[in-house]
Design a protein around this motif. Structure first.
Motif, mmCIF file in Angstrom:
data_model
loop_
_atom_site.group_PDB
_atom_site.id
_atom_site.type_symbol
_atom_site.label_atom_id
_atom_site.label_comp_id
_atom_site.label_asym_id
_atom_site.label_seq_id
_atom_site.Cartn_x
_atom_site.Cartn_y
_atom_site.Cartn_z
ATOM 1 N N ILE A 102 13.371 9.113 7.454
ATOM 2 C CA ILE A 102 13.340 8.113 6.397
ATOM 3 C C ILE A 102 14.726 7.480 6.340
ATOM 4 C CG2 ILE A 102 12.891 7.669 3.966
ATOM 5 C CD1 ILE A 102 10.471 8.680 5.520
ATOM 6 N N SER A 103 14.812 6.226 6.759
ATOM 7 C CA SER A 103 16.110 5.608 7.002
ATOM 8 C C SER A 103 16.990 5.528 5.764
ATOM 9 C CB SER A 103 15.903 4.197 7.576
ATOM 10 O OG SER A 103 15.148 3.407 6.676
ATOM 11 N N SER A 104 16.402 5.535 4.577
ATOM 12 C CA SER A 104 17.189 5.422 3.350
ATOM 13 C C SER A 104 17.965 6.692 3.042
ATOM 14 C CB SER A 104 16.261 5.108 2.172
ATOM 15 O OG SER A 104 15.390 6.199 1.943
ATOM 16 N N GLY A 105 17.620 7.806 3.698
ATOM 17 C CA GLY A 105 18.266 9.075 3.410
ATOM 18 C C GLY A 105 17.596 9.828 2.274
ATOM 19 N N LEU A 106 16.571 9.248 1.663
ATOM 20 C CA LEU A 106 15.875 9.917 0.565
ATOM 21 C C LEU A 106 15.144 11.161 1.055
ATOM 22 C CD1 LEU A 106 14.439 6.853 -1.410
ATOM 23 C CD2 LEU A 106 16.423 8.279 -1.993
ATOM 24 N N GLY A 107 14.708 11.113 2.313
ATOM 25 C CA GLY A 107 14.029 12.281 2.884
ATOM 26 C C GLY A 107 14.952 13.482 2.955
ATOM 27 N N VAL A 108 16.189 13.244 3.342
ATOM 28 C CA VAL A 108 17.172 14.328 3.415
ATOM 29 C C VAL A 108 17.458 14.865 2.015
ATOM 30 C CG1 VAL A 108 19.526 14.944 4.063
ATOM 31 C CG2 VAL A 108 18.202 13.371 5.494
ATOM 32 N N ILE A 131 5.879 17.804 -5.559
ATOM 33 C CA ILE A 131 4.584 17.548 -4.924
ATOM 34 C C ILE A 131 4.336 16.045 -4.812
ATOM 35 C CG2 ILE A 131 2.086 17.698 -5.311
ATOM 36 C CD1 ILE A 131 2.569 20.548 -6.366
ATOM 37 N N LEU A 132 4.611 15.309 -5.872
ATOM 38 C CA LEU A 132 4.431 13.853 -5.843
ATOM 39 C C LEU A 132 5.362 13.203 -4.832
ATOM 40 C CD1 LEU A 132 4.065 13.055 -9.667
ATOM 41 C CD2 LEU A 132 2.274 12.956 -7.917
ATOM 42 N N ALA A 133 6.601 13.690 -4.762
ATOM 43 C CA ALA A 133 7.578 13.130 -3.821
ATOM 44 C C ALA A 133 7.117 13.337 -2.376
ATOM 45 C CB ALA A 133 8.947 13.754 -4.043
ATOM 46 N N TYR A 134 6.634 14.528 -2.073
ATOM 47 C CA TYR A 134 6.150 14.796 -0.711
ATOM 48 C C TYR A 134 4.901 13.982 -0.397
ATOM 49 C CZ TYR A 134 9.428 18.437 0.603
ATOM 50 O OH TYR A 134 10.567 19.112 0.953
ATOM 51 N N PHE A 135 4.048 13.810 -1.378
ATOM 52 C CA PHE A 135 2.835 13.007 -1.183
ATOM 53 C C PHE A 135 3.195 11.552 -0.876
ATOM 54 C CE2 PHE A 135 -0.628 10.358 -2.935
ATOM 55 C CZ PHE A 135 -1.664 10.775 -2.105
ATOM 56 N N LEU A 136 4.150 10.999 -1.613
ATOM 57 C CA LEU A 136 4.588 9.622 -1.381
ATOM 58 C C LEU A 136 5.269 9.491 -0.019
ATOM 59 C CD1 LEU A 136 5.957 8.681 -4.922
ATOM 60 C CD2 LEU A 136 3.884 7.785 -3.823
ATOM 61 N N MET A 137 6.107 10.467 0.339
ATOM 62 C CA MET A 137 6.781 10.432 1.630
ATOM 63 C C MET A 137 5.768 10.503 2.771
ATOM 64 S SD MET A 137 9.792 12.902 3.133
ATOM 65 C CE MET A 137 8.684 14.301 3.344
ATOM 66 N N PHE A 138 4.774 11.338 2.611
ATOM 67 C CA PHE A 138 3.714 11.492 3.602
ATOM 68 C C PHE A 138 2.996 10.170 3.847
ATOM 69 C CE2 PHE A 138 -0.971 12.226 3.775
ATOM 70 C CZ PHE A 138 -1.063 12.673 5.086
ATOM 71 N N ASN A 139 2.598 9.493 2.775
ATOM 72 C CA ASN A 139 1.879 8.229 2.922
ATOM 73 C C ASN A 139 2.781 7.112 3.452
ATOM 74 O OD1 ASN A 139 -1.092 8.212 1.881
ATOM 75 N ND2 ASN A 139 -0.003 9.592 0.501
ATOM 76 N N THR A 140 4.045 7.149 3.059
ATOM 77 C CA THR A 140 5.000 6.173 3.602
ATOM 78 C C THR A 140 5.145 6.350 5.100
ATOM 79 O OG1 THR A 140 6.237 6.123 1.522
ATOM 80 C CG2 THR A 140 7.390 5.347 3.493
#
Length: 374
Positions: free
Chosen positions: A265-271, A353-362
């Motif tokens: 995730i290029s924004s670094g939010l994933g990290v 859980i919501l954060a991972y769900f959003l990251m997954f769909n992104t």
């Protein structure tokens, strides 16, 4: 249309892996918590989970998985010519003959790779050990954090990793012979599994929350350190080139691929999400291990893997080792959420859980929009 179909497909798969296994996502009170069982037991709902995975993996596009097109080429050559391709680099014997046997039987490529995926997730399900009630959350975290997509690419090592994940129970039960047998079987698919023989001795390591907190926080400083990575890559190249069995994997030092998609995730939010999750797991570890002390080894392995992942952030040859440890994320994250009883713990767990769900769909959206390999 392709993007919509992909989003629907992978979200339906996510829903099925949450709904079919017996267990809860969020508990209402402490009385609803389950204890470990005497052993693992199969049921028809788990069978349908595997069937769903076989269908999704077997019908996916060739670009879903960095290495998948190469695996397809290898298998189809055997299917069409009845022999191994002379131009192909040598693979582990287990993987070669698994391909050879199914190709000689005339099994279509899509079905074969679907069955391979089914075998991978068969071992993953079995690896829930005496904590089968954690399976819905285990599935959620491995699908949404990218491990599932990684298994669609690194097929050989995925088999080795899940066999190791299953074999951890034999370390806990002090059964070195059974553990060694499974690791040797895993090495037939990826030679790196042999390193995991030494993991048996980690059973004597006690999980010290304060120590791992200090080590983890210190390791964060190494993320993205170009100078350190360059020096370590040079050292690993020197060491690896002198060991024939690992010399093939030195090519991974030339890339900056990562084991899971959080780093992509290029924004670094994933990290940031990964770090936040790890700190939450660390915070919950005392509660979890008070309830389930047999999970201690999974916590030790996970934190060792996460610390090494931070230090060797872009050195994929190290990622080929830490992925064996990082698979424990499934059970430590699941147990941390499962045993979140206090209100602020539940809120934190739901937000994660919501954060991972959003990251997954992104991630799915970006992958199928660009039709880029995972």
């Amino acid at each position: 249309m392709t993007v919509i179909i992909a989003l629907l497909t992978y979200n339906i798969l996510l829903f099925l892996t949450l709904a079919l296994p017996a267990g809860k996502i969020i508990n209402n009170n402490i009385n609803s918590l389950k204890n470990e069982t005497s052993g693992f037991s199969w049921n028809i709902r788990l069978f349908w989970v595997i069937v769903a995975i076989i269908i999704v993996a077997g019908t996916r596009e060739s670009y879903v998985g960095v290495d998948y097109s190469g695996y397809l080429e290898f298998y189809n050559y055997i299917l069409n010519h009845g022999k191994f391709p002379s131009f192909w680099k040598e693979n582990e014997v287990g993987w070669e003959y698994l391909n050879f046997i199914f190709a000689k039987l005339g099994v279509p490529a899509g079905l074969f790779f679907g069955l391979v995926a089914g075998l991978i997730w068969f071992f993953f399900i079995k690896a829930s050990y005496r904590f089968q009630f954690l399976l819905p959350l285990m599935f959620f975290f491995v699908i949404t954090n990218g491990i599932f997509f990684w298994t669609l690419s690194g097929l050989r090592q995925s088999l080795a990793v899940v066999i190791f994940f299953y074999a951890i129970q034999f370390i806990i039960e002090k059964k070195p012979f059974q553990y060694a047998i499974y690791i040797l079987v895993a090495s037939l698919f990826h030679v790196s599994a042999l390193i995991m023989l030494s993991v048996y001795f980690l059973r004597i390591v006690k999980f010290n929350r304060n120590l791992f907190f200090v080590l983890y926080v210190l390791s964060i400083a190494f993320i993205g350190s170009d100078w350190f990575l360059t020096q370590m890559a040079s050292l690993l190249s020197l060491i690896g080139s002198g060991i024939d069995v690992f010399s093939h994997y030195i090519q991974y030092l030339e890339t900056a691929k990562f084991a899971f998609n959080e780093e992509r995730i290029s924004s670094g939010l994933g990290v940031l999400l990964r770090i936040t999750t790890t700190l939450f797991i660390l915070y919950k570890s005392k509660t979890v291990l008070d309830k389930q002390p047999k999970l201690a080894l999974y916590f030790v392995l996970f934190f060792l893997g996460d610390i090494l992942t931070n230090i060797f952030f872009a050195v994929e040859i190290i990622g080929r080792i830490t992925v064996y440890f990082n698979i424990c994320f499934a059970i430590v994250a699941a147990s941390s959420v499962y045993y979140s009883i206090k209100l602020y713990e539940k809120i934190t767990a739901i937000l994660l859980i919501l954060a991972y769900f959003l990251m997954f769909n992104t991630y799915v959206y970006r992958m199928f929009t660009n039709q880029s390999v995972i």
